[in-house]
Design a protein around this motif. Sequence first.
Motif, PDB file in Angstrom:
ATOM      1  N   VAL A 192      28.620  31.782  41.823  1.00  0.00           N
ATOM      2  CA  VAL A 192      29.846  31.324  40.940  1.00  0.00           C
ATOM      3  C   VAL A 192      29.414  30.960  39.698  1.00  0.00           C
ATOM      4  N   ASP A 193      28.528  30.229  39.472  1.00  0.00           N
ATOM      5  CA  ASP A 193      27.889  29.657  38.259  1.00  0.00           C
ATOM      6  C   ASP A 193      27.494  30.785  37.570  1.00  0.00           C
ATOM      7  N   ARG A 194      26.746  31.792  38.089  1.00  0.00           N
ATOM      8  CA  ARG A 194      26.182  32.882  37.195  1.00  0.00           C
ATOM      9  C   ARG A 194      27.185  33.812  36.884  1.00  0.00           C
ATOM     10  N   ILE A 195      28.249  33.983  37.700  1.00  0.00           N
ATOM     11  CA  ILE A 195      29.483  34.691  37.220  1.00  0.00           C
ATOM     12  C   ILE A 195      30.109  34.007  36.030  1.00  0.00           C
ATOM     13  N   ARG A 196      30.151  32.878  36.084  1.00  0.00           N
ATOM     14  CA  ARG A 196      30.696  32.010  34.858  1.00  0.00           C
ATOM     15  C   ARG A 196      29.999  32.339  33.586  1.00  0.00           C
ATOM     16  N   ALA A 197      28.764  31.993  33.765  1.00  0.00           N
ATOM     17  CA  ALA A 197      27.473  32.124  32.741  1.00  0.00           C
ATOM     18  C   ALA A 197      27.864  33.627  32.236  1.00  0.00           C
TER      19      ALA A 197
END
Length: 198
Positions: free
Chosen positions: A99-104
Amino acid sequence: MLAIVERDTGWTSSAPAPVSADELLGRVATGDQAAFSDLYDELSGRVLGLVTRLLRDRAQSEEVTQEIFLEVWQQAARFDRKRGTAASWILTMAHRRAVDRIRASQASHDRDTKIGIRDFESGFDQVSESVEIRIEHERVTRALAKLTEFQRQAVQLAYYGGFSHSEMAEQLGVPIGTVKTRLRDGMIRLRDEMGVTS
Protein backbone atom coordinates in the motif's frame (compact mmCIF):
# COMPACT_ATOMS: atom_id res chain seq x y z
CA MET A 1 12.13 -35.77 16.24
CA LEU A 2 9.24 -37.76 14.84
CA ALA A 3 9.51 -41.53 14.84
CA ILE A 4 8.00 -43.24 11.81
CA VAL A 5 7.30 -46.90 12.35
CA GLU A 6 6.40 -49.37 9.61
CA ARG A 7 4.35 -52.02 11.40
CA ASP A 8 4.58 -54.67 8.69
CA THR A 9 8.35 -54.64 8.33
CA GLY A 10 9.37 -53.37 11.71
CA TRP A 11 11.47 -50.69 9.93
CA THR A 12 11.98 -47.48 11.94
CA SER A 13 13.30 -44.09 10.66
CA SER A 14 13.69 -40.70 12.18
CA ALA A 15 12.77 -37.50 10.24
CA PRO A 16 12.95 -33.97 11.54
CA ALA A 17 9.62 -32.56 12.61
CA PRO A 18 8.55 -29.57 10.47
CA VAL A 19 9.43 -26.30 12.14
CA SER A 20 6.63 -23.73 12.29
CA ALA A 21 7.02 -20.24 10.87
CA ASP A 22 6.63 -18.95 14.43
CA GLU A 23 9.64 -20.95 15.58
CA LEU A 24 11.65 -19.96 12.53
CA LEU A 25 10.90 -16.29 13.14
CA GLY A 26 11.97 -16.71 16.77
CA ARG A 27 15.29 -18.06 15.55
CA VAL A 28 15.61 -15.26 13.00
CA ALA A 29 15.32 -12.83 15.91
CA THR A 30 18.55 -14.35 17.30
CA GLY A 31 20.35 -13.84 13.96
CA ASP A 32 19.94 -17.43 12.67
CA GLN A 33 20.53 -17.14 8.92
CA ALA A 34 19.52 -20.73 8.18
CA ALA A 35 16.18 -20.14 9.93
CA PHE A 36 15.73 -16.98 7.86
CA SER A 37 16.38 -18.95 4.67
CA ASP A 38 13.80 -21.57 5.69
CA LEU A 39 11.30 -18.86 6.63
CA TYR A 40 11.85 -17.18 3.27
CA ASP A 41 11.31 -20.48 1.44
CA GLU A 42 8.11 -21.12 3.38
CA LEU A 43 6.47 -17.69 3.07
CA SER A 44 7.97 -15.81 0.12
CA GLY A 45 5.47 -17.30 -2.34
CA ARG A 46 2.51 -16.13 -0.29
CA VAL A 47 4.05 -12.70 0.27
CA LEU A 48 4.84 -12.26 -3.44
CA GLY A 49 1.32 -13.36 -4.35
CA LEU A 50 -0.26 -10.81 -2.00
CA VAL A 51 2.00 -7.98 -3.16
CA THR A 52 1.46 -8.83 -6.85
CA ARG A 53 -2.32 -8.78 -6.41
CA LEU A 54 -2.00 -5.25 -5.02
CA LEU A 55 0.70 -3.79 -7.27
CA ARG A 56 -0.09 -5.69 -10.51
CA ASP A 57 3.52 -5.27 -11.57
CA ARG A 58 5.79 -8.30 -11.27
CA ALA A 59 9.11 -6.42 -11.13
CA GLN A 60 7.88 -3.99 -8.46
CA SER A 61 6.29 -6.87 -6.54
CA GLU A 62 9.56 -8.79 -6.44
CA GLU A 63 11.39 -5.67 -5.27
CA VAL A 64 8.83 -5.02 -2.53
CA THR A 65 8.97 -8.67 -1.46
CA GLN A 66 12.73 -8.37 -0.98
CA GLU A 67 12.20 -5.19 1.05
CA ILE A 68 9.65 -7.00 3.23
CA PHE A 69 12.00 -9.87 4.01
CA LEU A 70 14.79 -7.41 4.77
CA GLU A 71 12.41 -5.78 7.23
CA VAL A 72 11.55 -9.23 8.67
CA TRP A 73 15.27 -9.87 9.24
CA GLN A 74 15.73 -6.49 10.91
CA GLN A 75 12.50 -6.48 12.95
CA ALA A 76 12.09 -10.17 13.88
CA ALA A 77 12.66 -9.43 17.57
CA ARG A 78 9.52 -7.28 17.57
CA PHE A 79 7.29 -10.24 16.68
CA ASP A 80 4.88 -11.11 19.50
CA ARG A 81 3.34 -14.59 19.31
CA LYS A 82 0.52 -13.51 21.60
CA ARG A 83 -0.76 -11.13 18.93
CA GLY A 84 -0.84 -13.59 16.03
CA THR A 85 1.16 -15.96 13.90
CA ALA A 86 4.42 -15.22 12.14
CA ALA A 87 2.67 -15.65 8.79
CA SER A 88 -0.03 -13.10 9.64
CA TRP A 89 2.61 -10.69 11.00
CA ILE A 90 4.65 -10.94 7.80
CA LEU A 91 1.60 -10.74 5.51
CA THR A 92 0.37 -7.67 7.38
CA MET A 93 3.80 -6.14 6.87
CA ALA A 94 3.61 -7.08 3.17
CA HIS A 95 0.19 -5.49 2.79
CA ARG A 96 1.39 -2.29 4.45
CA ARG A 97 4.50 -2.12 2.27
CA ALA A 98 2.51 -2.71 -0.92
CA VAL A 99 0.00 0.00 0.00
CA ASP A 100 2.90 2.37 0.76
CA ARG A 101 4.36 1.62 -2.67
CA ILE A 102 1.00 2.28 -4.33
CA ARG A 103 0.72 5.62 -2.51
CA ALA A 104 4.29 6.56 -3.40
CA SER A 105 3.68 5.59 -7.01
CA GLN A 106 0.47 7.64 -7.11
CA ALA A 107 2.22 10.62 -5.53
CA SER A 108 5.00 10.33 -8.10
CA HIS A 109 2.44 10.09 -10.91
CA ASP A 110 0.58 13.15 -9.57
CA ARG A 111 3.84 15.07 -9.29
CA ASP A 112 4.81 14.12 -12.86
CA THR A 113 1.36 15.16 -14.07
CA LYS A 114 1.65 18.55 -12.37
CA ILE A 115 5.11 19.08 -13.86
CA GLY A 116 3.82 18.00 -17.27
CA ILE A 117 0.90 20.43 -17.04
CA ARG A 118 3.20 23.21 -15.88
CA ASP A 119 5.62 22.51 -18.73
CA PHE A 120 2.73 22.32 -21.21
CA GLU A 121 1.33 25.63 -19.98
CA SER A 122 4.80 27.13 -20.13
CA GLY A 123 5.21 25.82 -23.69
CA PHE A 124 1.77 27.15 -24.59
CA ASP A 125 2.71 30.60 -23.25
CA GLN A 126 5.87 30.56 -25.35
CA VAL A 127 3.86 29.70 -28.46
CA SER A 128 1.31 32.39 -27.64
CA GLU A 129 4.06 34.92 -27.08
CA SER A 130 5.79 34.08 -30.35
CA VAL A 131 2.47 34.40 -32.21
CA GLU A 132 1.88 37.80 -30.63
CA ILE A 133 5.39 38.92 -31.61
CA ARG A 134 4.84 37.72 -35.18
CA ILE A 135 1.48 39.52 -35.42
CA GLU A 136 3.02 42.70 -34.01
CA HIS A 137 5.91 42.40 -36.47
CA GLU A 138 3.40 42.10 -39.34
CA ARG A 139 1.55 45.22 -38.10
CA VAL A 140 4.80 47.17 -37.97
CA THR A 141 5.76 45.97 -41.47
CA ARG A 142 2.36 47.05 -42.85
CA ALA A 143 2.63 50.42 -41.09
CA LEU A 144 6.18 50.95 -42.40
CA ALA A 145 4.92 50.34 -45.93
CA LYS A 146 2.60 53.38 -45.54
CA LEU A 147 5.53 55.74 -44.86
CA THR A 148 7.32 57.71 -47.57
CA GLU A 149 10.57 56.18 -48.72
CA PHE A 150 12.59 58.84 -46.86
CA GLN A 151 10.63 58.38 -43.63
CA ARG A 152 10.98 54.59 -43.84
CA GLN A 153 14.75 54.88 -44.40
CA ALA A 154 15.14 57.12 -41.35
CA VAL A 155 13.04 54.88 -39.08
CA GLN A 156 14.78 51.69 -40.20
CA LEU A 157 18.26 53.14 -39.82
CA ALA A 158 17.46 54.53 -36.36
CA TYR A 159 15.49 51.62 -34.87
CA TYR A 160 16.72 48.57 -36.75
CA GLY A 161 20.21 49.76 -37.59
CA GLY A 162 20.91 51.59 -34.33
CA PHE A 163 22.48 54.56 -36.16
CA SER A 164 22.85 57.98 -34.52
CA HIS A 165 21.50 61.14 -36.23
CA SER A 166 24.94 62.12 -37.48
CA GLU A 167 25.64 58.58 -38.82
CA MET A 168 22.28 58.59 -40.60
CA ALA A 169 22.99 62.03 -42.09
CA GLU A 170 26.34 60.78 -43.35
CA GLN A 171 24.87 57.57 -44.77
CA LEU A 172 21.93 59.33 -46.46
CA GLY A 173 24.00 62.35 -47.56
CA VAL A 174 21.61 64.88 -46.03
CA PRO A 175 21.86 67.43 -43.18
CA ILE A 176 21.15 66.29 -39.61
CA GLY A 177 18.08 68.58 -39.47
CA THR A 178 16.58 66.76 -42.44
CA VAL A 179 17.25 63.37 -40.78
CA LYS A 180 15.53 64.53 -37.58
CA THR A 181 12.51 65.85 -39.51
CA ARG A 182 12.13 62.62 -41.53
CA LEU A 183 12.48 60.55 -38.40
CA ARG A 184 9.97 62.66 -36.43
CA ASP A 185 7.41 62.65 -39.26
CA GLY A 186 7.93 58.93 -39.83
CA MET A 187 7.36 58.10 -36.15
CA ILE A 188 4.18 60.23 -36.03
CA ARG A 189 2.78 58.51 -39.10
CA LEU A 190 3.85 55.08 -37.82
CA ARG A 191 2.01 55.68 -34.51
CA ASP A 192 -1.09 56.80 -36.42
CA GLU A 193 -1.00 53.73 -38.71
CA MET A 194 -0.68 51.39 -35.72
CA GLY A 195 -3.36 53.18 -33.73
CA VAL A 196 -1.01 54.10 -30.89
CA THR A 197 -2.20 57.03 -28.80
CA SER A 198 0.33 59.05 -26.88
